[in-house]
Design an enzyme around this catalytic site. Structure first.
Site, mmCIF file in Angstrom:
data_model
loop_
_atom_site.group_PDB
_atom_site.id
_atom_site.type_symbol
_atom_site.label_atom_id
_atom_site.label_comp_id
_atom_site.label_asym_id
_atom_site.label_seq_id
_atom_site.Cartn_x
_atom_site.Cartn_y
_atom_site.Cartn_z
ATOM 1 N N SER A 197 18.709 34.555 -3.295
ATOM 2 C CA SER A 197 18.059 35.195 -2.156
ATOM 3 C C SER A 197 18.612 36.599 -1.941
ATOM 4 O O SER A 197 19.802 36.848 -2.138
ATOM 5 C CB SER A 197 18.273 34.358 -0.893
ATOM 6 O OG SER A 197 17.680 34.968 0.231
ATOM 7 N N HIS A 199 18.586 38.563 1.037
ATOM 8 C CA HIS A 199 19.240 38.955 2.292
ATOM 9 C C HIS A 199 20.674 38.429 2.426
ATOM 10 O O HIS A 199 21.382 38.777 3.378
ATOM 11 C CB HIS A 199 18.400 38.511 3.499
ATOM 12 C CG HIS A 199 18.481 37.056 3.822
ATOM 13 N ND1 HIS A 199 19.264 36.557 4.835
ATOM 14 C CD2 HIS A 199 17.867 35.996 3.266
ATOM 15 C CE1 HIS A 199 19.126 35.250 4.895
ATOM 16 N NE2 HIS A 199 18.288 34.872 3.955
ATOM 17 N N CYS A 323 19.842 27.829 9.321
ATOM 18 C CA CYS A 323 18.638 27.010 9.185
ATOM 19 C C CYS A 323 18.738 25.711 9.978
ATOM 20 O O CYS A 323 17.793 24.939 10.027
ATOM 21 C CB CYS A 323 18.387 26.699 7.700
ATOM 22 S SG CYS A 323 18.036 28.176 6.724
#
Length: 383
Positions: A197, A199, A323
């Protein structure tokens, strides 16, 4: 604000932001278009694909760009399982995976697949012999993360990959927390599928990638999709991808030196909190913990209280994966490591990044001193 939540997300680097701005201006064409403007964008896309493949020591034909780590995990897993369902209906993972992986396997169980969730030890490590014992003739795929984003435990990926290669079983690895911090060699580790990923490594949000070994077949989820060779629908985010790969190259180039610097910051924090009038429990393995992630428990104080008080004193930390926000249940990882519900709810996470300095560590320690003193004064002075 002292930011100590780099495992959740990172600020985009100036270099990556500059590349994004330039690419958005000069390479705005749709890379699937056949005119020169589209071809220009396509060339930048393919250059980015090749550069990312080099960073993980893979084949550029196996790189597919996505919107981030969660989509990368889900698409990779579903595409591989669908393409190899003739082999069987047994899957293996752990309860400690990222929520995107964990909930994917929960869904697969409802669809008739049998899923084995491997236990982990006191530190959160998977035992290679336990994994071998769990393998069946019908086992299609195993998914085990490279680094746990809550406690920083690093799994024995090379051993796992070697075993699964011998057994001819697909191996998916969520490397979102590892990429840019640990050297990754997909070929040597026999990783068939890998997710990363942007970010998490100072690139823009909304960008990620999947690597799938070109020798392994996969099945497109949306028929007749043309983008990314059918792996993912939607116009390609060329500026975001160029910025992502720029950030990735930068962190990988400085990986070794930065890891040592982060290790020094971690040690400094742990040394200083030992002087505070409260016991901190550190959730770490003696040698298999990524220094960038620091999991702690303060017995008697809920993690959410600690996080909010730290925020009040100008220090940003977390109670685990971003998350999981809104989920009041104890962290799965801590529970699987043998902690009680109360111990799991005492958990907090600090994570360090390239902008973290020793002065930040000192201010964080001061914040912890204030919050613990205030908490126990309200409790009648008991510590």
């Amino acid at each position: 604000m002292i930011y100590l939540d780099y495992a959740a997300t990172t600020p985009i680097s100036r270099e990556a932001l500059g590349v994004y701005s330039q690419a958005a201006s000069d390479f705005f064409g749709n890379p699937s278009s056949l005119h020169d403007t589209g071809s220009k964008a396509s060339q930048l896309l393919e250059t980015s694909r090749e550069q990312l493949a080099q960073l993980i020591h893979g084949d550029k034909e196996g790189v597919y760009f996505t919107s981030g780590g969660s989509e990368s995990n889900i698409l990779a897993l579903q595409s591989l399982i669908d393409a190899h369902q003739d082999k069987g209906n047994h899957l293996i993972t752990t309860y400690c995976e990222h929520s995107s992986v964990y909930h994917f396997f929960q869904k697969m169980e409802k669809q008739g697949y049998e899923v084995t969730y491997l236990p982990v030890d006191h530190y959160g490590l998977v035992d290679i012999h336990t994994l071998e014992s769990a393998i069946r003739d019908t086992t299609v795929l195993v998914s085990i993360q490279f680094v746990n984003g809550e406690v920083g435990i690093m799994q024995p990926i090379d051993q796992i990959g070697k075993l699964l290669k011998q057994k001819n079983i697909l191996f998916h690895c969520d490397a979102v927390q590892a990429f840019g911090k640990i050297p990754i060699h997909v070929t040597q580790a026999h990783i068939d599928s890998l997710s990363v990923s942007s970010h998490k490594i100072y690139g823009p949000k909304g960008v990620g990638a999947v690597y799938i070994n070109p020798k392994k077949k996969w099945k497109a989820q949306i028929p007749k999709t043309t983008h990314e060779k059918g792996f993912r629908p939607g116009t390609i985010n060329v500026p975001g991808i160029a910025a992502f790969v720029t950030a990735a190259k930068s962190v990988c180039d400085r990986m070794e030196d930065e890891t040592e610097r982060i290790r020094s910051l971690r040690k400094s924090f742990l040394d200083q909190i030992k002087t505070l009038p409260i016991k901190f429990v550190v959730e770490e393995h003696p040698s298999q913990t990524l220094p960038h992630v620091l999991g702690l428990r303060i017995p008697g104080i809920e993690g959410q209280y600690t996080m909010l008080e730290c925020n009040r004193y100008g220090v940003a930390i977390s109670t685990g994966s971003a998350c999981q926000v809104g989920n009041q249940e104890p962290l799965r990882t801590l529970k699987e490591m043998g902690r009680t519900d109360i111990e799991a709810k005492n958990f907090i996470r600090l994570s360090f990044g390239k902008n973290t300095e020793h002065t930040d560590i000192q201010q964080a320690v001061q914040a912890f001193q204030k919050l613990t003193e205030n908490f126990f004064s309200k409790q009648g002075g008991t510590k």
